[in-house]
Motif scaffolding. Structure first.
Motif, mmCIF file in Angstrom:
data_model
loop_
_atom_site.group_PDB
_atom_site.id
_atom_site.type_symbol
_atom_site.label_atom_id
_atom_site.label_comp_id
_atom_site.label_asym_id
_atom_site.label_seq_id
_atom_site.Cartn_x
_atom_site.Cartn_y
_atom_site.Cartn_z
ATOM 1 N N SER A 1 -0.693 3.502 -13.020
ATOM 2 C CA SER A 1 -0.109 2.664 -14.066
ATOM 3 C C SER A 1 0.554 1.402 -13.521
ATOM 4 O O SER A 1 1.294 0.731 -14.235
ATOM 5 C CB SER A 1 0.920 3.474 -14.864
ATOM 6 N N LEU A 2 0.306 1.073 -12.246
ATOM 7 C CA LEU A 2 0.925 -0.083 -11.615
ATOM 8 C C LEU A 2 -0.107 -1.140 -11.233
ATOM 9 O O LEU A 2 -1.237 -0.806 -10.854
ATOM 10 C CB LEU A 2 1.676 0.328 -10.347
ATOM 11 N N VAL A 3 0.310 -2.409 -11.334
ATOM 12 C CA VAL A 3 -0.465 -3.516 -10.787
ATOM 13 C C VAL A 3 0.427 -4.223 -9.775
ATOM 14 O O VAL A 3 1.497 -4.731 -10.132
ATOM 15 C CB VAL A 3 -0.919 -4.510 -11.870
ATOM 16 N N MET A 4 0.033 -4.245 -8.526
ATOM 17 C CA MET A 4 0.774 -4.923 -7.472
ATOM 18 C C MET A 4 0.029 -6.203 -7.123
ATOM 19 O O MET A 4 -1.193 -6.184 -6.927
ATOM 20 C CB MET A 4 0.903 -4.016 -6.249
ATOM 21 N N PHE A 5 0.752 -7.342 -7.062
ATOM 22 C CA PHE A 5 0.071 -8.575 -6.701
ATOM 23 C C PHE A 5 0.956 -9.480 -5.861
ATOM 24 O O PHE A 5 2.183 -9.427 -5.916
ATOM 25 C CB PHE A 5 -0.454 -9.313 -7.945
ATOM 26 N N ASN A 6 0.283 -10.297 -5.072
ATOM 27 C CA ASN A 6 0.927 -11.237 -4.155
ATOM 28 C C ASN A 6 0.929 -12.613 -4.807
ATOM 29 O O ASN A 6 -0.124 -13.203 -5.037
ATOM 30 C CB ASN A 6 0.146 -11.263 -2.830
ATOM 31 N N GLN A 7 2.118 -13.104 -5.118
ATOM 32 C CA GLN A 7 2.272 -14.453 -5.645
ATOM 33 C C GLN A 7 3.139 -15.253 -4.682
ATOM 34 O O GLN A 7 4.332 -14.989 -4.549
ATOM 35 C CB GLN A 7 2.907 -14.438 -7.040
ATOM 36 N N GLU A 8 2.524 -16.183 -3.965
ATOM 37 C CA GLU A 8 3.218 -17.019 -2.989
ATOM 38 C C GLU A 8 3.939 -16.171 -1.945
ATOM 39 O O GLU A 8 5.068 -16.450 -1.546
ATOM 40 C CB GLU A 8 4.191 -17.963 -3.694
ATOM 41 N N ASP A 9 3.276 -15.077 -1.521
ATOM 42 C CA ASP A 9 3.783 -14.148 -0.511
ATOM 43 C C ASP A 9 5.046 -13.407 -0.957
ATOM 44 O O ASP A 9 5.826 -12.934 -0.126
ATOM 45 C CB ASP A 9 4.042 -14.863 0.816
#
Length: 239
Positions: free
Chosen positions: A145-153
């Motif tokens: 149920s999680l979305v992990m993302f890299n935004q500007e490190d």
């Protein structure tokens, strides 16, 4: 499973068995994927793209050549072979997400995260389409149920219908599942994002953290261990 003796393809679900074909010389179902409670497949004989969900077979396309699709729990995300549009089958209903295929996408528990042709980042969850970013993230991954993302490190996590910037760095060591993301911070202390909130787990220098569903297992270097559950630590007792 495929019964080679009787040339039958079967699904076993909820103490019942369902046949997908009888007396077949060749196996017509070679392109299939399994989710937690869903099965999607193409039939090369019938030229159909079908979902088995809650004891029912539901045809999503009746004239197919090939289908790009992924499955999760309660969901199948796919590019419609007839119209070239991006759709989601979710809990028995079909949703039109994009008029063109996405650049990439991943599925989870009742959700799909994707980057469309305009480089916009969306999450479809609980029957709603939510714009996360107006541009493509540097990296993203979906698990349960999680979305992990890299935004500007920076580490960002989407859960439910909310996005949180968890840290201003990307952890080198982490584990996650269900609604929990546990990680080592820059001082090698365990922190966690759990169902929409940040938690400080333990103030000791560690090297490893493991998540089993929503339970965090803490392993110490001297064969001691503890578990973190519902914001409380439970330490191993000496025998």
């Amino acid at each position: 499973f495929y019964d080679e003796n009787y040339k039958n393809f079967h699904i076993y679900y909820n103490d019942s068995e369902y046949d997908l074909g009888d007396g077949l010389v060749d196996v017509p179902i070679t392109n299939y994927k399994l989710g937690n409670n869903i099965f999607a497949f193409t039939d090369t004989y019938q030229m159909t793209f079908t979902v088995f969900y809650r004891n029912e077979f539901i045809d999503l396309s009746r004239v197919i050549r090939s289908v790009n699709f992924e499955v999760g729990a309660d969901i199948v995300a796919y590019v419609d072979d007839e119209t070239n549009t991006f759709k989601a089958f979710y809990k028995g209903d079909i949703y039109d997400l994009e008029t063109l295929p996405p650049k990439n996408y991943q599925t989870g528990m009742g959700m799909v995260a994707y980057v469309n042709q305009n480089d916009e980042f969306f999450v479809f969850t609980q029957g709603e389409k939510i714009r996360i970013l107006n541009f493509s993230p540097k990296y993203y991954e979906v698990k349960d149920s999680l979305v992990m993302f890299n935004q500007e490190d920076f580490l960002n996590i989407f859960y439910g219908e909310e996005t949180m910037q968890v840290e201003r760095f990307i952890p080198n060591s982490f584990d996650w599942g269900w609604g929990t993301f546990a990680y080592l911070d820059e001082n090698l202390r365990i922190k966690a994002y759990m169902q929409g909130k940040k938690h400080f787990v333990i103030n000791e220098t560690l090297r490893e953290v493991v998540v089993y569903r929503n339970i965090i297992v803490i392993r110490f270097g001297n064969n001691r261990w503890a578990v973190h559950y519902k914001n409380q630590n439970y330490h191993q007792l000496d025998e």
